[in-house]
Design an enzyme around this catalytic site. Structure first.
Site, PDB file in Angstrom:
ATOM      1  N   HIS A 107      30.634  43.482   9.963  1.00 35.25           N
ATOM      2  CA  HIS A 107      29.506  44.394  10.164  1.00 35.25           C
ATOM      3  C   HIS A 107      29.304  45.218   8.886  1.00 35.25           C
ATOM      4  CE1 HIS A 107      26.644  46.741  12.458  1.00 35.25           C
ATOM      5  NE2 HIS A 107      27.151  47.823  11.875  1.00 35.25           N
ATOM      6  N   SER A 134      32.956  46.548   7.732  1.00 33.31           N
ATOM      7  CA  SER A 134      34.069  46.496   8.686  1.00 33.31           C
ATOM      8  C   SER A 134      34.218  45.070   9.207  1.00 33.31           C
ATOM      9  CB  SER A 134      33.793  47.397   9.894  1.00 33.31           C
ATOM     10  OG  SER A 134      33.473  48.717   9.489  1.00 33.31           O
ATOM     11  N   ASP A 143      29.417  45.932  18.440  1.00 33.34           N
ATOM     12  CA  ASP A 143      30.044  46.508  17.239  1.00 33.34           C
ATOM     13  C   ASP A 143      31.081  47.571  17.586  1.00 33.34           C
ATOM     14  OD1 ASP A 143      28.382  44.888  15.656  1.00 33.34           O
ATOM     15  OD2 ASP A 143      26.788  46.388  15.678  1.00 33.34           O
TER      16      ASP A 143
HETATM   17  C1  GRF Z   1      25.723  40.386   6.736  1.00 31.08           C
HETATM   18  O1  GRF Z   1      25.495  41.525   5.965  1.00 31.08           O
HETATM   19  C2  GRF Z   1      26.365  40.756   8.053  1.00 31.08           C
HETATM   20  O2  GRF Z   1      27.236  41.841   7.950  1.00 31.08           O
HETATM   21  C3  GRF Z   1      25.155  41.128   8.863  1.00 31.08           C
HETATM   22  O3  GRF Z   1      24.179  40.177   8.500  1.00 31.08           O
HETATM   23  C4  GRF Z   1      24.410  39.735   7.176  1.00 31.08           C
HETATM   24  C5  GRF Z   1      24.481  38.251   7.203  1.00 31.08           C
HETATM   25  O4  GRF Z   1      24.319  37.683   5.958  1.00 31.08           O
HETATM   26  N1  GRF Z   1      25.466  41.201  10.262  1.00 31.08           N
HETATM   27  P1  GRF Z   1      24.551  36.122   5.732  1.00 31.08           P
HETATM   28  O5  GRF Z   1      23.720  35.375   6.764  1.00 31.08           O
HETATM   29  O6  GRF Z   1      26.010  35.835   5.868  1.00 31.08           O
HETATM   30  O7  GRF Z   1      24.050  35.866   4.350  1.00 31.08           O
END
Ligand code: GRF
Length: 198
Positions: A107, A134, A143
Site C-alpha cells: 500500500h 507499507s 488496508d
Molecule cells: C502501487 O503503488 C500500489 O501500492 C497501489 O497501486 C500501485 C500499483 O502499481 N495499490 P503497479 O500496477 O504495480 O504498477
C-alpha cells in the site's frame, strides 16, 4: 530445495508484478499465476512475456461481489499458493476471500495513514513531512491488516506529485520482494521480517 509458489493479484500497470517476476521467479519462488480483474490491464502482457499464466476474472461479468469473490477464491486455490501477493489489486474483497487465503498487500502510504484507493494523492497533499509505503497482511478490513514492513522518505520542498509517485514506486520495488522472500523463508512474525528488511 523445492521453490514455494506465489500467486500475484494485480489490476493495472503491473510494475510491481513485473518487478517480482524479474527478481524472484525461478530464483526465490515460482510465480505460478497472475490474476487480474481487468481484461485490459497492462500487466497482462508483462506477465505473459515471462511465460507466467494469467487468469482474467472480469468483475463486471459477475452479478454480485460474492459471485466474483467465489470465482476468485476458487482460482487462487487451484494454484495452491504458499502466499498470495496483492500488488496494485484495486478491488475490495469480502471475508469470503480474505478469511480463506494467506495474503499480503503493498500500500502506497505509511499505514494506518491514508487507507483506500487515493493514498498517493492524499499523502502527497497532506501536511505530513514524509511519504512512504507499507506491506501488510490482508485482513477483512481494507488496508487494515497487521503491518509487516514499512519504508519512508522525506518530502522535498519542490516535490511534485510525479516525483513523489516515483519515490513510492522505487520503495515498493525494493521492499515488496524482500518481504516476500522473508515470509517464504518462514520468518513468521512481523518483528522478524522488519529486522531483515530494515
Ligand atoms: C502501487 O503503488 C500500489 O501500492 C497501489 O497501486 C500501485 C500499483 O502499481 N495499490 P503497479 O500496477 O504495480 O504498477
Amino acid at each position: 530445495m523445492k521453490h514455494k509458489n506465489i500467486v500475484i493479484l494485480f489490476s493495472g500497470e503491473g510494475s510491481n508484478l513485473l518487478n517480482i517476476i524479474e527478481k524472484l521467479h525461478q530464483k526465490e519462488c515460482h510465480v505460478t499465476a497472475a490474476i487480474t480483474n481487468r481484461p485490459l490491464a497492462k500487466g497482462i502482457e508483462k506477465a505473459q512475456r515471462h511465460n507466467i499464466k494469467v487468469e482474467v476474472i472480469d468483475h463486471k461479468e459477475y452479478s454480485s461481489r460474492d459471485a466474483f469473490d467465489t470465482q476468485l477464491l476458487e482460482t487462487i486455490n487451484h494454484y495452491q499458493p504458499d502466499l498470495v501477493v496483492m500488488a496494485g489489486f484495486m478491488r475490495i474483497l469480502t471475508p469470503l476471500v480474505t478469511d480463506n487465503i494467506r495474503a499480503i498487500n503493498v500500500h502506497p502510504s505509511l499505514l494506518p495513514l491514508f487507507k483506500g484507493g487515493n493514498a498517493i494523492f492524499e499523502s502527497f497533499k497532506s501536511s505530513e513531512k514524509q511519504g512512504g509505503i507499507s506491506v501488510h497482511w490482508v485482513s477483512s478490513e481494507l488496508d487494515g491488516g497487521e503491518v509487516i514492513a514499512q519504508n519512508s522518505f522525506d518530502k522535498e520542498e519542490d516535490e511534485t506529485l510525479e516525483s513523489f509517485t516515483t519515490k513510492i514506486q522505487k520503495l515498493e520495488h525494493q521492499l515488496l520482494p524482500e518481504t516476500i522472500v522473508q515470509i517464504l523463508k518462514g520468518v513468521s512474525t512481523s518483528e522478524e521480517v522488519r529486522e531483515f528488511t530494515e
